[in-house]
Every structure is written in C-alpha cells, then in structure tokens.
Design a protein around this motif. Structure first.
Motif, PDB file in Angstrom:
ATOM      1  N   HIS A 292      13.296  -9.389  -1.411  1.00  0.00           N
ATOM      2  CA  HIS A 292      12.732 -10.237  -1.258  1.00  0.00           C
ATOM      3  C   HIS A 292      11.622 -10.738  -1.218  1.00  0.00           C
ATOM      4  CE1 HIS A 292      11.276 -12.219   2.796  1.00  0.00           C
ATOM      5  NE2 HIS A 292      10.332 -11.241   3.085  1.00  0.00           N
ATOM      6  N   LEU A 293      10.777  -9.968  -1.545  1.00  0.00           N
ATOM      7  CA  LEU A 293       9.324 -10.246  -1.781  1.00  0.00           C
ATOM      8  C   LEU A 293       8.965 -11.258  -3.021  1.00  0.00           C
ATOM      9  CD1 LEU A 293       7.213  -6.815  -0.119  1.00  0.00           C
ATOM     10  CD2 LEU A 293       7.530  -8.931   1.079  1.00  0.00           C
ATOM     11  N   ILE A 294       9.890 -10.573  -4.505  1.00  0.00           N
ATOM     12  CA  ILE A 294       9.597 -10.850  -5.446  1.00  0.00           C
ATOM     13  C   ILE A 294      10.388 -12.855  -5.251  1.00  0.00           C
ATOM     14  CG2 ILE A 294      11.183 -11.644  -7.128  1.00  0.00           C
ATOM     15  CD1 ILE A 294      11.088  -8.509  -7.848  1.00  0.00           C
ATOM     16  N   LEU A 295      11.186 -12.846  -4.171  1.00  0.00           N
ATOM     17  CA  LEU A 295      12.289 -14.071  -4.134  1.00  0.00           C
ATOM     18  C   LEU A 295      10.766 -15.310  -3.258  1.00  0.00           C
ATOM     19  CD1 LEU A 295      15.641 -14.260  -3.180  1.00  0.00           C
ATOM     20  CD2 LEU A 295      14.717 -14.652  -5.251  1.00  0.00           C
ATOM     21  N   LYS A 296      10.036 -14.233  -2.515  1.00  0.00           N
ATOM     22  CA  LYS A 296       9.034 -15.008  -1.788  1.00  0.00           C
ATOM     23  C   LYS A 296       7.811 -15.658  -2.735  1.00  0.00           C
ATOM     24  CE  LYS A 296       6.872 -15.586   2.621  1.00  0.00           C
ATOM     25  NZ  LYS A 296       6.237 -14.398   4.332  1.00  0.00           N
ATOM     26  N   SER A 297       7.295 -14.353  -3.491  1.00  0.00           N
ATOM     27  CA  SER A 297       6.346 -14.476  -4.492  1.00  0.00           C
ATOM     28  C   SER A 297       6.858 -15.656  -5.257  1.00  0.00           C
ATOM     29  CB  SER A 297       5.961 -14.049  -4.780  1.00  0.00           C
ATOM     30  OG  SER A 297       7.096 -13.604  -6.335  1.00  0.00           O
TER      31      SER A 297
ATOM     32  N   LEU B  22       0.846  -1.691   0.081  1.00  0.00           N
ATOM     33  CA  LEU B  22       0.057  -0.172   0.136  1.00  0.00           C
ATOM     34  C   LEU B  22       0.795   1.403   0.216  1.00  0.00           C
ATOM     35  CD1 LEU B  22      -3.000  -1.293   2.464  1.00  0.00           C
ATOM     36  CD2 LEU B  22      -3.270  -1.257   0.227  1.00  0.00           C
ATOM     37  N   THR B  23       1.714   1.307   0.220  1.00  0.00           N
ATOM     38  CA  THR B  23       2.369   2.387   0.663  1.00  0.00           C
ATOM     39  C   THR B  23       4.103   3.179  -0.588  1.00  0.00           C
ATOM     40  OG1 THR B  23       4.975   0.912   2.126  1.00  0.00           O
ATOM     41  CG2 THR B  23       2.353   2.503   2.851  1.00  0.00           C
ATOM     42  N   ASN B  24       4.197   1.540  -1.148  1.00  0.00           N
ATOM     43  CA  ASN B  24       5.898   1.597  -1.981  1.00  0.00           C
ATOM     44  C   ASN B  24       4.887   0.504  -3.165  1.00  0.00           C
ATOM     45  OD1 ASN B  24       7.583   1.290  -3.576  1.00  0.00           O
ATOM     46  ND2 ASN B  24       8.958   0.695  -1.899  1.00  0.00           N
ATOM     47  N   PRO B  25       5.170   1.783  -4.664  1.00  0.00           N
ATOM     48  CA  PRO B  25       4.044   1.655  -6.178  1.00  0.00           C
ATOM     49  C   PRO B  25       5.458  -0.246  -6.960  1.00  0.00           C
ATOM     50  CG  PRO B  25       4.767   3.333  -6.347  1.00  0.00           C
ATOM     51  CD  PRO B  25       4.661   3.119  -4.492  1.00  0.00           C
ATOM     52  N   ASP B  26       6.633   0.324  -5.712  1.00  0.00           N
ATOM     53  CA  ASP B  26       7.715  -0.390  -6.890  1.00  0.00           C
ATOM     54  C   ASP B  26       7.498  -2.343  -6.205  1.00  0.00           C
ATOM     55  OD1 ASP B  26       9.040   1.331  -7.933  1.00  0.00           O
ATOM     56  OD2 ASP B  26      10.192   1.590  -6.211  1.00  0.00           O
ATOM     57  N   VAL B  27       7.313  -2.317  -4.907  1.00  0.00           N
ATOM     58  CA  VAL B  27       6.897  -3.615  -4.280  1.00  0.00           C
ATOM     59  C   VAL B  27       6.065  -4.247  -5.433  1.00  0.00           C
ATOM     60  CG1 VAL B  27       5.988  -5.119  -2.153  1.00  0.00           C
ATOM     61  CG2 VAL B  27       7.653  -2.979  -2.347  1.00  0.00           C
ATOM     62  N   ALA B  28       4.606  -3.367  -5.483  1.00  0.00           N
ATOM     63  CA  ALA B  28       3.741  -3.838  -6.241  1.00  0.00           C
ATOM     64  C   ALA B  28       3.806  -3.830  -7.284  1.00  0.00           C
ATOM     65  CB  ALA B  28       2.501  -2.282  -6.751  1.00  0.00           C
ATOM     66  N   LEU B  29       4.515  -3.906  -8.599  1.00  0.00           N
ATOM     67  CA  LEU B  29       5.443  -4.216  -9.550  1.00  0.00           C
ATOM     68  C   LEU B  29       6.503  -5.454  -9.761  1.00  0.00           C
ATOM     69  CD1 LEU B  29       6.347  -3.438 -12.067  1.00  0.00           C
ATOM     70  CD2 LEU B  29       8.175  -2.161 -11.521  1.00  0.00           C
ATOM     71  N   ALA B  30       6.937  -5.357  -8.560  1.00  0.00           N
ATOM     72  CA  ALA B  30       7.909  -6.796  -8.000  1.00  0.00           C
ATOM     73  C   ALA B  30       7.041  -7.757  -8.499  1.00  0.00           C
ATOM     74  CB  ALA B  30       7.946  -6.793  -6.704  1.00  0.00           C
ATOM     75  N   ALA B  31       5.952  -7.657  -7.071  1.00  0.00           N
ATOM     76  CA  ALA B  31       5.106  -8.808  -6.621  1.00  0.00           C
ATOM     77  C   ALA B  31       4.232  -9.303  -8.023  1.00  0.00           C
ATOM     78  CB  ALA B  31       3.564  -8.491  -5.531  1.00  0.00           C
ATOM     79  N   SER B  32       4.079  -7.955  -9.297  1.00  0.00           N
ATOM     80  CA  SER B  32       3.334  -8.744 -10.215  1.00  0.00           C
ATOM     81  C   SER B  32       4.129  -9.662 -11.044  1.00  0.00           C
ATOM     82  CB  SER B  32       2.837  -7.574 -11.450  1.00  0.00           C
ATOM     83  OG  SER B  32       4.038  -6.635 -11.319  1.00  0.00           O
ATOM     84  N   ILE B  33       5.573  -9.717 -10.961  1.00  0.00           N
ATOM     85  CA  ILE B  33       6.383 -10.545 -11.913  1.00  0.00           C
ATOM     86  C   ILE B  33       6.139 -11.774 -12.227  1.00  0.00           C
ATOM     87  CG2 ILE B  33       8.037 -10.864 -12.124  1.00  0.00           C
ATOM     88  CD1 ILE B  33      10.059  -8.729 -11.201  1.00  0.00           C
ATOM     89  N   ASP B  34       5.471 -12.509 -13.054  1.00  0.00           N
ATOM     90  CA  ASP B  34       4.748 -13.840 -13.103  1.00  0.00           C
ATOM     91  C   ASP B  34       6.481 -14.616 -12.341  1.00  0.00           C
ATOM     92  OD1 ASP B  34       4.395 -16.807 -13.880  1.00  0.00           O
ATOM     93  OD2 ASP B  34       4.478 -15.892 -16.051  1.00  0.00           O
ATOM     94  N   PRO B  35       6.435 -15.099 -11.837  1.00  0.00           N
ATOM     95  CA  PRO B  35       7.444 -16.064 -11.434  1.00  0.00           C
ATOM     96  C   PRO B  35       8.212 -17.519 -12.201  1.00  0.00           C
ATOM     97  CG  PRO B  35       5.439 -15.918  -9.444  1.00  0.00           C
ATOM     98  CD  PRO B  35       5.457 -15.595 -10.555  1.00  0.00           C
ATOM     99  N   ALA B  36       6.670 -18.344 -13.094  1.00  0.00           N
ATOM    100  CA  ALA B  36       6.902 -18.946 -14.039  1.00  0.00           C
ATOM    101  C   ALA B  36       8.153 -18.588 -15.445  1.00  0.00           C
ATOM    102  CB  ALA B  36       5.465 -19.281 -14.169  1.00  0.00           C
TER     103      ALA B  36
END
Length: 160
Positions: free
Chosen positions: A94-99, A13-27
């Motif tokens: 960290h959040l990308i790898l966790k996702s 909610l506070t950092n738009p870069d985190v949302a972008l990172a989380a949107s990366i398709d792990p596959a």
C-alpha cells in the motif's frame, strides 16, 4: 499532521521494511499494475497468500480447526505469525503504491487487507462454536483469495 502521515511515520519508525519500500524510485517501476506481478514484494505477497489459502482450505476440508487445542498448537501459531507477516507486506505494498501517487483501487485494497488480517485472526481465535469457527476460517480463505486476485488481476492500470 494528518492521520495518514502519522500512521506512515509510525510504521516507518517501527518497521525497516517500510523504509526500504518507500525508498524505491517510482520512476523505475512500470506504470501499469500488470507489472506488479514481476516485482519481488508483490510476487512474495501472492506466494504467501497462495500458501496460506492452501493451508486454510486444507483445514476446512479436514476439519482440523475443530480439534481440541487447535488454537494453541504449533500449526495455528505458525500460521498466525505468517498471516500477520502477510498483513505487514500488504501495508508495505500500500505504501509503495501510495508513494507512486496511485489512488487506484489496489492501493486502498492492500491497506484494507492489511487491516483486516489481524481482525480475521482475532475472529478465528474468538470463535466458540463449530459454526463460528467455520465462518471465521471461510473469511480467512476469502481474504487470501482477495490478496491474490487484487495483484494478479489482468488489465488494471494506475490512474493518470
């Protein structure tokens, strides 16, 4: 709600870069960590850490950190901003790898680096003797070195 989920939600909610990172398709990303050194976020993390390590090593060699008003000067304030931005990128990594459902060491280490950076900055700012400032600066150098090494270390893979 678990603490981890609460933290992730707050960051989202506070950092738009985190949302972008989380949107990366792990596959779409290679399963081994050696592939991380080619991903833009991780390339950026290494590049920033190398730059900041060089700055801190320069200060250590020149003794600049012992100059009067060093911590209120433009060099420190710019460095502080850059180091805290690196901290945010480490959390994003960290959040990308966790996702990607990675429970490997790198996931944990990136979070730790992100959490340690503000502490090391505070240690530097609180250092009131030459020795304590040298120690705080040395800890920053090691933190940047760890930041580089964790991403560039060869032969690491995600656990299955």
């Amino acid at each position: 709600m678990s603490c981890g989920l609460a933290v992730a939600t707050a960051l989202l909610l506070t950092n738009p870069d985190v949302a972008l990172a989380a949107s990366i398709d792990p596959a779409a990303v290679p399963a081994d960590l050696t592939g991380l050194v080619t991903e833009p976020l991780f390339v950026d993390i290494v590049s920033r850490a190398e730059h900041l390590k060089g700055v801190t090593e320069g200060w250590a060699a020149s003794g600049a950190v012992h100059q009067p008003n060093f911590l209120t000067g433009e060099d420190w304030l710019s460095f502080r901003t850059e180091a805290l931005a690196l901290s945010d990128l480490d959390m994003q990594g960290h959040l990308i790898l966790k996702s990607r459902e990675s429970q490997g060491d790198m996931t944990c280490i990136l979070r730790g680096l992100s959490e340690d950076m503000p502490r090391r900055i505070a240690d530097m700012e609180a250092a009131d003797t030459r020795e304590s400032r040298d120690l705080a600066l040395s800890e920053l150098v090691h933190l940047f070195d760890d930041n580089i090494a964790v991403i560039t270390a060869p032969g690491q893979t995600f656990p299955e």
